[in-house]
Enzyme design. Structure first.
Site, PDB file in Angstrom:
ATOM      1  N   ASP A  57       0.835  -1.194   0.000  1.00 10.84           N
ATOM      2  CA  ASP A  57       0.000   0.000   0.000  1.00 10.84           C
ATOM      3  C   ASP A  57       0.873   1.247   0.000  1.00 10.84           C
ATOM      4  OD1 ASP A  57      -2.289  -1.558   0.134  1.00 10.84           O
ATOM      5  OD2 ASP A  57      -2.339  -1.517   2.330  1.00 10.84           O
ATOM      6  N   ARG A  58       0.317   2.338  -0.458  1.00  9.12           N
ATOM      7  CA  ARG A  58       1.075   3.595  -0.542  1.00  9.12           C
ATOM      8  C   ARG A  58       1.680   3.977   0.813  1.00  9.12           C
ATOM      9  NH1 ARG A  58      -0.222   8.951   0.477  1.00  9.12           N
ATOM     10  NH2 ARG A  58      -2.403   8.427   0.873  1.00  9.12           N
TER      11      ARG A  58
END
Length: 449
Positions: A182-183
């Site tokens: 995930d970012r």
């Protein structure tokens, strides 16, 4: 223009200029053959930024657009921008049909190629560079991804992404990411430098031959000893990236946890996911009542209510009386292994047709929360200490910078191990004190017989 002719439907022009296409047949661009980091990136205010640039989006007219004016199509189909923006864009010539400038009352016809040159302002990211852990001779690249950086171009991010940073700053061209973080998550990523290596590693992932080990910082004093959570997880809303434990329709999921130490109301926890569901570690920790301390989604009262998803509790439907979820209770597994956490009860369990009011309430609360965040961001951009920050080229507000705590969550992919290989990163700053403790719990492959 017929549909048989192929067009490049999306491209960016960084390091060059888009000449105003008004009055000419084509939107001319001047883009260097190979981008240099200085053409794209700069640092300011403790963040890495991308020079604003034009990005070309093009698509053939949808059936429902035919017979409508171009202004009506944009104002009704793309409501993320005000009508005034589209009026100015048509006037400036950055909205085209078949590479020709148009007027507001130009009618869209079947087969038309509709183009929009958008002036993009990418969100800034951390100045911490991507770390190269190791590159093997057969073309496997192991990297240490900082938080705040998405893997692929997506949404408002294009050049501030892992693949683009590796290309522009490190000189890699063909990239095949194998595991995706995930970012906001930091840590180890495996990237194939050729299709053969990528396919081999992806096959090992699918066959569960790769062991994944994470560390995280959770709220509260996590229980001592090994805790195993096997609650099924489902995607509640793809567009919102919202996931939840769901006993009716969730997919089998299993994560092992072990506390490394607790201090000042927080715990550093070792995590070993055995399955690969989206947000699996975050969802399982939320279910156990120990969410990642700075998780903006799964440790959020506005979205989940006071229980914050503990024991699978969902927000009450509107006009429903509050009914607290019961706490989790241990249950003996059938095979006599580690204790598995099960819920005594889950409020608002999802029914088969997914129309249960509690699920709809959760999604609505999530949408409302995101809308409030967008509104706050917009207001802060327009009414800052020095007045409105507005781009001279596109007249859009320049959004405020993320705060330091918004750049990452305290979840880090520490080590990945395969049949005959293993890569690990340094522990992040918030978990450095666990360096002498993690060896006692880490995965040790059984020696070959």
């Amino acid at each position: 223009m017929g549909r048989g002719k192929k067009h490049k439907l999306s491209e960016s022009f960084v390091g060059g200029n888009v000449v105003n296409p008004r009055g000419s047949k084509n939107a001319k661009t001047q883009e260097p053959a190979a981008l240099q980091a200085a053409d794209v990136y700069f640092e300011e205010g403790g963040l890495q930024r991308v020079h604003p640039y034009y990005h070309r989006f093009a698509t053939h007219a949808k059936g429902r657009w035919v017979g409508r004016t171009i202004f009506d199509v944009f104002t009704q189909e793309f409501r993320d921008r005000p009508k005034e923006y589209y009026a100015k864009s048509i006037e400036k010539g950055v909205i085209e049909i078949n590479n020709q400038t148009v007027a507001k009352d130009t009618v869209v016809r079947n087969g038309d190629l509709v183009t929009h040159f958008i002036h993009r302002h990418e969100p800034p990211i951390t100045t911490e560079d991507i770390g190269i852990v190791r590159e093997t001779e057969d073309g496997l690249l192991a990297i240490n991804k900082p938080g705040s950086i998405p893997v692929h171009p997506t949404g408002r991010y294009n050049y501030n992404t892992v693949t683009k940073l590796l290309e522009v700053k490190h000189g890699y061209r063909a990239l095949f990411p194998i595991n995706r973080l995930d970012r906001l998550t930091s840590g180890l990523m495996l990237v194939g430098l050729n299709p053969t290596v990528a396919r081999r590693l992806e096959r090992e992932l699918i066959e569960h031959r790769i062991q994944k080990e994470y560390v995280c910082k959770v709220q509260g004093e996590f229980p001592a000893g090994k805790v195993v959570c096997n609650q099924p997880i489902r995607v509640v809303a793809h567009k919102l990236a919202l996931n939840c434990v769901d006993f009716s329709e969730g997919k089998p999921s299993l994560t092992e946890f072990e506390r490394l130490y607790s201090e000042d109301g927080f715990s550093i926890v070792y995590c070993r996911p055995k399955t690969g569901r989206t947000h699996q570690i975050r969802v399982h920790l939320q279910f156990l009542g120990f969410p990642i301390a700075n998780d903006p989604l799964y440790n959020n009262v506005e979205v989940w209510g006071d229980a914050k998803g503990k024991a699978g509790a969902l927000p009450q439907a509107l006009a429903e009386p509050a009914e607290p979820a019961e706490l989790v209770e241990p249950a003996e597994p059938a095979d006599g292994g580690e204790p598995i956490v099960r819920p005594a009860k889950m409020v608002g369990a999802c029914d088969g047709d997914r129309k249960n009011d509690s699920w709809k309430t959760l999604i609505r609360r999530m949408e409302d929360w995101k809308d409030r965040q967008d509104a706050i961001e917009h207001v802060n951009a327009c009414v800052g200490d020095s007045g409105p920050g507005v781009c001279e080229k596109c007249s859009n507000p320049v959004l405020p910078d993320p705060l330091p705590h918004e750049l990452c969550i305290w979840l880090h992919a520490w080590r990945y191990s395969g049949p005959d290989w293993s890569f690990e990163t340094e522990l992040p700053e918030w978990a450095r004190k666990a360096a002498g403790l993690i060896d006692r719990v880490k995965y040790n492959p059984e020696p070959a017989v």
